[in-house]
Enzyme design. Sequence first.
Site, PDB file in Angstrom:
ATOM      1  N   ASP A 321       0.797  -1.111  -0.193  1.00 13.76           N
ATOM      2  CA  ASP A 321       0.047  -0.047  -0.005  1.00 13.76           C
ATOM      3  C   ASP A 321       0.835   1.179   0.124  1.00 13.76           C
ATOM      4  O   ASP A 321       0.284   2.379  -0.084  1.00 13.76           O
ATOM      5  CB  ASP A 321      -1.030  -0.061   1.162  1.00 13.76           C
ATOM      6  CG  ASP A 321      -1.896  -1.247   1.011  1.00 13.76           C
ATOM      7  OD1 ASP A 321      -2.362  -1.603   0.067  1.00 13.76           O
ATOM      8  OD2 ASP A 321      -2.610  -1.528   2.091  1.00 13.76           O
ATOM      9  N   ARG A 352      -2.956   1.662  -9.603  1.00 13.12           N
ATOM     10  CA  ARG A 352      -1.870   2.808  -8.986  1.00 13.12           C
ATOM     11  C   ARG A 352      -0.597   2.775  -9.889  1.00 13.12           C
ATOM     12  O   ARG A 352       0.258   3.898  -9.949  1.00 13.12           O
ATOM     13  CB  ARG A 352      -1.597   2.236  -7.735  1.00 13.12           C
ATOM     14  CG  ARG A 352      -2.713   2.621  -6.860  1.00 13.12           C
ATOM     15  CD  ARG A 352      -2.235   2.250  -5.449  1.00 13.12           C
ATOM     16  NE  ARG A 352      -3.393   2.722  -4.380  1.00 13.12           N
ATOM     17  CZ  ARG A 352      -3.465   2.131  -3.340  1.00 13.12           C
ATOM     18  NH1 ARG A 352      -2.823   1.130  -2.692  1.00 13.12           N
ATOM     19  NH2 ARG A 352      -4.564   2.706  -2.458  1.00 13.12           N
TER      20      ARG A 352
HETATM   21  C1  S3P Z   1      -5.186  -5.695   3.038  1.00 15.34           C
HETATM   22  C2  S3P Z   1      -4.476  -6.353   2.328  1.00 15.34           C
HETATM   23  C3  S3P Z   1      -3.738  -5.989   1.174  1.00 15.34           C
HETATM   24  C4  S3P Z   1      -3.908  -4.263   1.194  1.00 15.34           C
HETATM   25  C5  S3P Z   1      -5.257  -3.724   1.668  1.00 15.34           C
HETATM   26  C6  S3P Z   1      -5.377  -4.140   3.078  1.00 15.34           C
HETATM   27  C7  S3P Z   1      -5.844  -6.416   4.559  1.00 15.34           C
HETATM   28  O1  S3P Z   1      -4.568  -6.326  -0.079  1.00 15.34           O
HETATM   29  O2  S3P Z   1      -3.434  -3.968  -0.047  1.00 15.34           O
HETATM   30  O3  S3P Z   1      -5.071  -2.083   1.731  1.00 15.34           O
HETATM   31  O4  S3P Z   1      -6.095  -5.668   5.326  1.00 15.34           O
HETATM   32  O5  S3P Z   1      -5.693  -7.603   4.326  1.00 15.34           O
HETATM   33  P1  S3P Z   1      -4.246  -7.730  -0.710  1.00 15.34           P
HETATM   34  O6  S3P Z   1      -4.172  -8.527   0.556  1.00 15.34           O
HETATM   35  O7  S3P Z   1      -5.146  -8.075  -1.734  1.00 15.34           O
HETATM   36  O8  S3P Z   1      -2.926  -7.468  -1.272  1.00 15.34           O
END
Ligand code: S3P
Length: 440
Positions: A321, A352
């Site tokens: 992120d 992004r």
């Molecule tokens: C998150 C996992 C990430 C991240 C998201 C929050 C989470 O996504 O990008 O903002 O809280 O498990 P991905 O697991 O799909 O990469």
Amino acid sequence: MSTASDLGFQVRPGGRLRGRLRVPGDKSISHRAVMLGAIADGVTRISGFLEGADNLATLGAFRAMGVPIEGPEVGRVRIAGVGLRGLRAPRSDLDLGNSGTSMRLLAGLLAGQRFATTLVGDPSLSKRPMRRVTEPLERMGARIETTDPGTAPLQIAPVAGLRPISYAPPVASAQVKSCLLLAGLYAKGETCVTEPTLTRDHTERMLAAFGHPVRRAGSRICITGGGRLSACRLDIPGDISSAAFFLVGASIAPGSDLTLEHVGVNPTRIGVLNILHAMGADIRLTNPRNAGGEPVADVRVRSAPLQGIVIPRDQVPLAIDEFPALFIAAACARGETLLTGAEELRVKESDRIRVMAEGLAALGVAVEPRADGIRIRGGGYGGGRVDSGGDHRVAMAFAIAALRAGAPIKVRDCAHVNTSFPGFAALAAGVGLGIEERRA
Ligand code: S3P
């Protein structure tokens, strides 16, 4: 008529960041605290809860399923858990707004219920891929309908129970892993997930805090269905993803010296620290401690000359992120930065890679977007107008970029900053960023 998307940032060039601040609570941990608190036995008390729109969407969903929740009030939430089988059918669709985490984790938690639910989201969330969760859930016996391209609305039909599976997701995703562990609570026997690479482990840590530990052997994580979760107290650390804007801002703005208090430094989230250190940043962690099973520290960052690097692939999921902010660091660094193995960035709240590449190019940075990453030539940039693509983290990254810009930066479409970081502009202005919020 003025709409929420008319909100923009106007940011003066230059300046430096100094002082101390505390960023709001961690978004990922706040979601999980509500979800597990809701299905636990007893009263869970949360402090440091992030009152952003994404987490409020999760709260609203559980209220709609009959869970008594008080708050949030200055980060405090009280949840009277209804137990694993105590949720009730909501009267209408559950609207999860912009929040991918809410939708994917709730899909797992709701797949094994004896009542039907429909999960809907805003236009951005309604474009994001959901088959990565619905396919393995269907293998567990869930019945879920998506649109033809595999997106929301998700229509989840009632089932009597779920079957455990062993699953190796093709993408490194904490959301997929967490979805299946939550579904595993409703399966008879042992559900296992093998991660292709390490991703954030907040679900595993929090299940342990609720007295329902998972077992990890290497990259394989297993949970046994049934049992019960016991309510607990949770103090949620500051979100390192929100801290990232200040880590980059203070690194690139000469004369900066900023301390961020009570930041979560879980090893599965510190890719941004590892990458900035490799670029030459001066970031030190002090006062390490533990908050609700999560490591926390104060983080002091002083400006330092940065160097472009090849970003190690194993750091990508650990900083997933933080790339909008890291791209700004790269644009200020000496030499080139190369990111590969990050195709997931194309299916976040925006694409992004595309949106950041367009914004950086508008400021005069030489960028070369690739299918799975980007090459950025560092050395500075001018000012100009950029579009956030409706993406909170892109908006904040370009606001921070102004610290090193040659002219003002105007960022369009910033209302979604509220999903993860309410009060960002005021907090940033308080430590030295020349930012104003404007309605077009
Ligand atoms: C998150 C996992 C990430 C991240 C998201 C929050 C989470 O996504 O990008 O903002 O809280 O498990 P991905 O697991 O799909 O990469």
